[in-house]
Design a protein around this motif. Structure first.
Motif: not given
Length: 374
Positions: A250-256, A265-270, A288-290
């Motif tokens: 599974x790929x998906x996480x967030x990092x400050x 900022x918060x960087x979301x990746x999935x 995808x990066x948000x």
């Protein structure tokens, strides 16, 4: 609790969560399977407001019209509501542990709703908090089983952050879905910077906000046609995203992350394509990066008051219903406590907030909401 003791099952479940971000039809079976881990068939994924409005997104087990009507009518009296205003995201709220089942049974919400459905205990998580509303995921358990255990709550706590991230991604993708016919149309309308990368970190797509962010270069930059981090911290996050997208798990996480401008900022990746067709003709390793800027929410005056004045959950409960316009005797009936106890909490609230009257207390609380965020 299988989520705690079976790593393969946990990994597969997390993968299912992120699949829901791409296909909302998958939420219902996933939520029911998670509820089944507690021997339950009732769960909810939705939003509640300070005034008890309850625009449910999904509520397996509650679809009967008479049940939905009762929930909508009685939600303003839900004694669990104040907990959602103050508990941190991803932290389990367990009714039997944090409120007490006997306390719950004394409330009007229990007498007029839960007792009819046979529900008693519940575990829930705050997913998002925006102004006077909060997104939540909850599982209600029947009165025929024992209270929810710490092990069960711990297992679900492993899943909660991933549900929160998937909900965030789903909201971003769904907000502009009305007339959008392609991913490109939808992503192009978003207020947040969104990029889609292939396995070599080449930019497949960047919406206007992302293009502006790349031009600014404070967090992300292009070098030789590939996305790079403006700092070593951001670069490490991008490497992690690429590795996650290329893996079979599974790929998906967030990092400050902090940019060169000093702002966090918060960087979301999935990952977008673990099997099946990828959007925008992306490769299987597409990610995808948000990018989002975290902000202190100033439209939840009760939540702010809880932090500013160091209020207890019981005091927050009284203040929540007082702010809705309920008199002390109404609050006593709602919470299943004596009027004397309500007045005792009010006295403590007066002392902590430096007020002397109920109207002054409410005015002081509401004044904490910034008009600039209306």
């Amino acid at each position: 609790m299988r989520l705690l003791h079976d790593p393969a099952f946990l990994s597969a479940t997390i993968g299912r969560v992120y699949d829901c971000a791409r296909d909302p039809a998958l939420w219902r079976p996933l939520l029911l399977d998670l509820a089944a881990l507690l021997g339950s068939e009732r769960t909810a994924l939705g939003v509640m407001t300070l005034h008890g409005e309850f625009p449910i997104s999904l509520a397996p087990g509650y679809e009967a019209p008479e049940v939905m009507e009762r929930i909508t009518r009685l939600s303003p009296l839900n004694p669990i509501l104040p907990y959602g205003l103050i508990y941190p995201p991803d932290q389990a709220i367990v009714v039997s542990r944090d409120m007490g089942l006997e306390t719950l049974k004394a409330t009007r919400f229990y007498r007029e709703h839960l007792a009819l459905t046979g529900d008693l205990d519940a575990v829930g998580f705050v997913l998002t908090r925006e102004g006077d509303s909060f997104g939540h995921w909850a599982i209600m358990t029947p009165d025929s089983r024992p209270p929810i255990t710490e092990e069960e709550a711990a297992g679900l706590t492993l899943i909660a952050p991933h549900i929160r991230r998937a909900v965030e991604i789903s909201r971003l993708l769904g907000a502009q879905r009305l007339e959008a016919e392609t991913y490109r149309d939808a992503l192009g309308q978003l207020d947040s910077p969104v990029l889609i990368l292939d396995g070599a970190r080449r930019v497949i797509f960047a919406n206007p906000r992302a293009e502006a962010a790349l031009a600014g270069g404070a967090v992300l930059r292009l070098a030789e046609g590939r996305l790079r981090g403006a700092t070593q911290e951001v670069e490490a996050v991008l490497r992690r995203a690429a590795e996650a997208a290329a893996s079979t798990g599974a790929a998906g996480f967030e990092a400050a992350v902090t940019g060169t401008d000093g702002e966090e900022r918060l960087l979301f990746a999935v990952a977008l394509a673990r099997g099946g067709a990828a959007p925008l003709d992306a490769a299987k390793e597409a990610v995808m990066l948000v990018l989002r800027s975290p902000r202190e929410d100033t439209r939840n005056p009760v939540g702010i008051a809880a932090r500013v004045f160091n209020l207890t959950p019981a005091q927050v409960g009284v203040l929540t219903f007082l702010a809705q316009g309920h008199a002390p005797d109404d609050i006593a009936d709602i919470l299943g406590i004596s009027v004397t106890t309500v007045r005792s909490h009010l006295s403590d609230l007066f002392g902590k907030t430096g007020t002397t009257r109920q109207a002054e207390l409410v005015a002081r609380t509401l004044s904490l909401a910034s008009p600039l965020r209306a």
